[in-house]
Design an enzyme around this catalytic site. Structure first.
Site, PDB file in Angstrom:
ATOM      1  N   GLU A   1       0.824  -1.212   0.000  1.00  0.00           N
ATOM      2  CA  GLU A   1       0.000   0.000   0.000  1.00  0.00           C
ATOM      3  C   GLU A   1       0.857   1.261   0.000  1.00  0.00           C
ATOM      4  O   GLU A   1       0.636   2.202   0.760  1.00  0.00           O
ATOM      5  CB  GLU A   1      -0.957  -0.013   1.205  1.00  0.00           C
TER       6      GLU A   1
ATOM      7  N   ASP B   1      -8.285  -8.872   4.113  1.00  0.00           N
ATOM      8  CA  ASP B   1      -7.993  -7.769   5.035  1.00  0.00           C
ATOM      9  C   ASP B   1      -9.053  -7.645   6.124  1.00  0.00           C
ATOM     10  O   ASP B   1      -9.898  -6.757   6.046  1.00  0.00           O
ATOM     11  CB  ASP B   1      -7.925  -6.459   4.232  1.00  0.00           C
TER      12      ASP B   1
ATOM     13  N   GLU C   1     -12.510  -1.990  12.049  1.00  0.00           N
ATOM     14  CA  GLU C   1     -12.458  -1.257  10.781  1.00  0.00           C
ATOM     15  C   GLU C   1     -13.599  -1.640   9.841  1.00  0.00           C
ATOM     16  O   GLU C   1     -14.174  -0.782   9.177  1.00  0.00           O
ATOM     17  CB  GLU C   1     -11.103  -1.516  10.099  1.00  0.00           C
TER      18      GLU C   1
HETATM   19  C1  GCV Z   1      -2.494   0.639   8.490  1.00  0.00           C
HETATM   20  C2  GCV Z   1      -6.029  -1.865   5.498  1.00  0.00           C
HETATM   21  C3  GCV Z   1      -6.428  -0.606   6.212  1.00  0.00           C
HETATM   22  C4  GCV Z   1      -5.250   0.351   6.325  1.00  0.00           C
HETATM   23  C5  GCV Z   1      -4.118  -0.394   7.051  1.00  0.00           C
HETATM   24  C6  GCV Z   1      -3.761  -1.627   6.236  1.00  0.00           C
HETATM   25  C7  GCV Z   1      -2.664  -2.440   6.887  1.00  0.00           C
HETATM   26  O1  GCV Z   1      -5.752  -1.608   4.188  1.00  0.00           O
HETATM   27  O2  GCV Z   1      -7.481   0.003   5.534  1.00  0.00           O
HETATM   28  O3  GCV Z   1      -5.664   1.475   7.056  1.00  0.00           O
HETATM   29  O4  GCV Z   1      -2.994   0.448   7.179  1.00  0.00           O
HETATM   30  O5  GCV Z   1      -4.899  -2.443   6.135  1.00  0.00           O
HETATM   31  O6  GCV Z   1      -2.998  -3.390   7.565  1.00  0.00           O
HETATM   32  O7  GCV Z   1      -1.504  -2.130   6.699  1.00  0.00           O
END
Ligand code: GCV
Length: 752
Positions: A338, A412, A440
């Site tokens: 990411e 995720d 989340e």
């Molecule tokens: C901290 C998902 C979440 C991100 C998070 C990522 C991760 O994509 O939306 O906010 O980033 O996981 O676990 O690195």
């Protein structure tokens, strides 16, 4: 023995009604305790306002009269003679805990006498402990475990002993003892011998240095970076106490989307101040390391892990960190994921990157937690397969002090996911299971979702990799299991913040609690953990225990039903992830919803069998066979692995479309049923928490209908079928739901 004379009178958590010091005050305190005890004795319960700050360590007068009398008879004194800082905080906790629960203030003595009492200490530090232990006790408690046992002490006065090999074991034992008292267990015949099954039990805080918390829904970060190291908030100690009370022994302070500034000298001083507070509670500090730190704060032109200058920079940096924090745990790293920098930016592998850091940490006993959460939009392969494809071939190439940290599922933290295929598939590599405590994708801190049942499904999942029974729990426990895996770890992305009650939703603290309890012992049942938490947090009153335990146990399945039933996944709103968004089809394909549900006129679901992406083949053949067979696949994963026709007959007798609709409705109905249950508990708890939860449940019920109506209206455009009988008719048309836009949802990384 040095004892802090003030400890005796100092409440560890501030009370709800702050008291001034002095004799009058002490008298009032005692009077208050007495009144509370009388009130309890009359069976009326303690109904004073409670802001939730004390979480499950409330220590209000025990609401069961005969248990209270029995424990009061036992706790005639505390016997302790060690200076070890963890033993000392254990003693403080015992005094504060039993003091509150039983309304007593006995003395501390250095030796056992005829009057009984509670004896605490380490085997090596107190001969009175050693002499009472059974020959096999020491072998069964390891370095962190304990014995909690009641003895008859000569003249009929009972003696409760809390014994361990280490100070931290004594502290864990004291918390276990207090839990027994809080949950209404009698002292007689107590014989508890326990040690953790997983060595490293960590919280991961996704906390930024500006104190926002990525995916955090309970206020700002607990770490007051600007005030540190000069001002030490009392909250740090209470955080450490709550962690230690459930056996959490490590805390990664910073976000995996890391900021290199945390590794600079002024911040290391702040980190050291936190580590000093946490140390007696056995909580070791870790930091996230931004891979490009050598360039950003070190002035180098590259962060290539094979460049000797880069490796040298990390060595020096690690040396500097240990000067500040001698028991520093190590680094957690999100690399090439990411948008984060990583070794692949230089054509190197994840092992190259992890090993370079591991070499710097090894001389100090530090470790690298290297995340396997990697996937790239440019890669054609199903996102669910990319981590396995990247990491499995690297098995055997990581240094012994590297842990590969793997999310419970391959996408995720979805409401439900099958276990990640990497578990058990890297027998020469330490593995960490990463769970998400913060919600989340499960309604933030607005919706009730007790997550222990979901975590337990993952922990109990049989990977079969080293034969039947190679569960995820056994893989990460490592040498404790017979399967030859290296000891691993468990991590939970924290749901804590500056909200007075720590977790936003008053019932979300159950997830912090349950994470710790399952990390300590993955064999515990989610029900029993829920029950403990209810008793400690609310009351031992049978109707409260029964109703709330049931609500907790129903909650995760209900949320799955009204959000993403039958294996649907990633159909939430863009970016902030709160609310439905099955129509999302713009932007990076693997961040859309349509990539995952693949609804069309024929059916719905992601075909991950051999005829589709082939993701099932990453599992052991026995597991792959199960998931690949639509008739054998557990229905909670059906649409995860299969694209099924709308008229597919389900075991219930419904066709798939009707079943989807009825699942959504079932979720809504379950939440609706809690409103009455919770109303019925009004007189059994304080108004403050009752009212807060009532308001949240009311919103959850409304939003469960929002999820149902938005998702069904959208999927109906493909199925072209009517809603079956019993399913609520959407209040608005699809356009309405598509056009809803939430602003400033907490925890969202981008400014909205
Ligand atoms: C901290 C998902 C979440 C991100 C998070 C990522 C991760 O994509 O939306 O906010 O980033 O996981 O676990 O690195």
């Amino acid at each position: 023995m040095k004892l802090n004379p003030f400890v005796h009178h100092k409440p560890i958590f501030p009370t709800v009604y702050p008291l001034r010091s002095g004799m009058v005050c002490r008298f009032l305190t005692q009077l208050t305790c007495l009144l509370a005890v009388v009130v309890c004795g009359l069976g009326c319960g303690v109904l004073r306002a409670d802001d939730g700050y004390r979480a499950w360590l409330r220590y209000d007068p025990l609401d069961q009269l005969s248990q209270r009398q029995a424990w009061t008879a036992v706790a005639s004194g505390y016997i302790c003679r060690e200076d070890d800082p963890s033993v000392q905080v254990a003693l403080e906790e015992l005094m504060s805990g039993l003091g509150g629960l039983l309304g007593i203030e006995p003395e501390v003595r250095p030796e056992v006498s005829g009057s009984g009492g509670v004896l605490i200490g380490t085997i090596d530090g107190n001969p009175e402990i050693a002499v009472r232990l059974r020959p096999d006790d020491a072998d069964q408690i390891g370095s962190e475990g304990y014995v909690v046992r009641t003895y008859a002490n000569g003249n009929g006065k009972p003696l409760v002993m809390v014994a361990a090999r280490s100070g931290i074991g004594v502290l864990y034992g004291v918390f276990d003892l207090l839990r027994q008292v809080q949950t209404g267990v009698y002292p007689y015949g107590l014989d508890r011998v326990d040690q953790p099954k997983i060595g490293l039990r960590m919280l991961n805080h996704w906390d930024n240095l500006n104190r926002t918390v990525e995916r955090g829904y309970a206020g700002f970060s607990l770490w007051e970076w600007f005030e540190l190291p000069d001002y030490i908030s009392p909250r740090y100690r209470d955080y450490a106490r709550l962690c230690a009370s459930v056996g959490i022994n490590a805390s990664v302070l910073t976000n995996v989307n890391a900021n290199a500034v945390i590794l600079t000298e002024p911040y290391l001083e702040k980190v050291a101040a936190l580590a000093d507070v946490f140390r007696p509670y056995g909580v070791r500090v870790y930091l996230t390391a931004r891979f490009s730190a050598p360039m950003e704060i070190g002035g180098l032109e590259t962060a290539d892990p094979l460049d000797p200058q880069v490796a040298g920079w990390w060595k020096q940096k690690v040396e500097e960190i240990y000067r500040h924090v001698p028991d520093f745990g190590g680094f957690l790293v999100k690399a090439n994921s990411e948008g984060q920098p990583g070794p692949q930016d230089y054509g190197r592998s994840h092992a190259d990157g992890a090993n370079m850091m591991a070499d710097a940490l090894a001389p100090y006993g530090g470790t690298v937690m290297w995340r396997a959460f990697v996937y790239a939009a440019e890669v054609e392969m199903d996102r669910a397969m990319q981590a396995y494809a990247e990491f499995q071939p690297l098995d055997g190439t990581f240094r012994p002090n590297v842990f590969v940290q793997i999310k419970n599922g391959a996408i995720d933290f979805m409401p439900t996911e099958p276990f990640h295929p990497l578990f058990g598939a890297m027998p020469k590599t330490r593995q960490t299971l990463e769970l998400q405590i913060t919600q989340e994708y499960l309604g933030a801190s607005i919706h009730l979702a007790y997550l222990a049942p979901m975590w337990k499904q993952c922990l109990d999942a049989d990977t079969r990799m080293a034969g039947a029974g190679t569960t995820v729990a056994k893989v990460i426990a490592g040498s404790n299991s017979a399967d030859g895996y290296l000891p691993g770890a468990i991590a939970g992305v924290a749901n804590t913040g500056t909200n007075r009650n720590w977790t936003g939703h008053p019932l979300a603290a159950a997830n912090w609690y349950a994470f710790g309890r399952l990390a300590w012992n993955p064999d515990l049942s989610p029900e029993s953990v829920a029950e403990e938490w209810v008793r400690m947090t609310f009351s031992n009153d049978a109707s409260v225990v029964e109703s709330l335990r049931q609500m907790l146990m129903e909650s995760h399945p209900a949320v799955v039903d009204y959000m993403m039933p039958l294996g649907l996944h990633h159909i939430m709103a863009w970016d902030h992830h709160y609310g439905p968004g099955p129509w999302i089809d713009q932007g990076r394909p693997d961040w859309t919803a349509v990539y995952y549900h693949k609804a069309d006129k024929d059916g719905i679901g992601f075909d991950r069998t051999a005829s589709g992406s082939g993701a099932v083949q990453q599992y052991h053949p026995d597991v792959a066979g199960l998931f690949a067979d639509a008739n054998a696949c557990p229905d909670r994963y059906l649409l995860w692995f299969h694209h099924m026709p709308w008229d597919h007959p389900m075991p219930s007798g419904n066709n798939l479309w009707d079943e989807i609709c009825l699942r959504y409705q079932r979720g809504v109905d379950t939440v609706g049923s809690w409103l009455e249950v919770w109303s019925g508990l009004k007189d059994s708890m304080d108004a403050q928490r009752h009212d807060h939860v009532m308001r949240l449940l009311t919103r959850q019920e409304r939003e469960s209908r929002w999820w149902r109506d938005a998702c069904l209206s959208y999927f109906q455009t493909f199925s072209n079928r009517p809603l079956p009988e019993g399913v609520g008719v959407p209040e608005h048309d699809l356009e309405y739901y598509r056009n809803l836009r939430l602003r400033y949802v907490p925890g969202t990384p981008s400014e909205q």
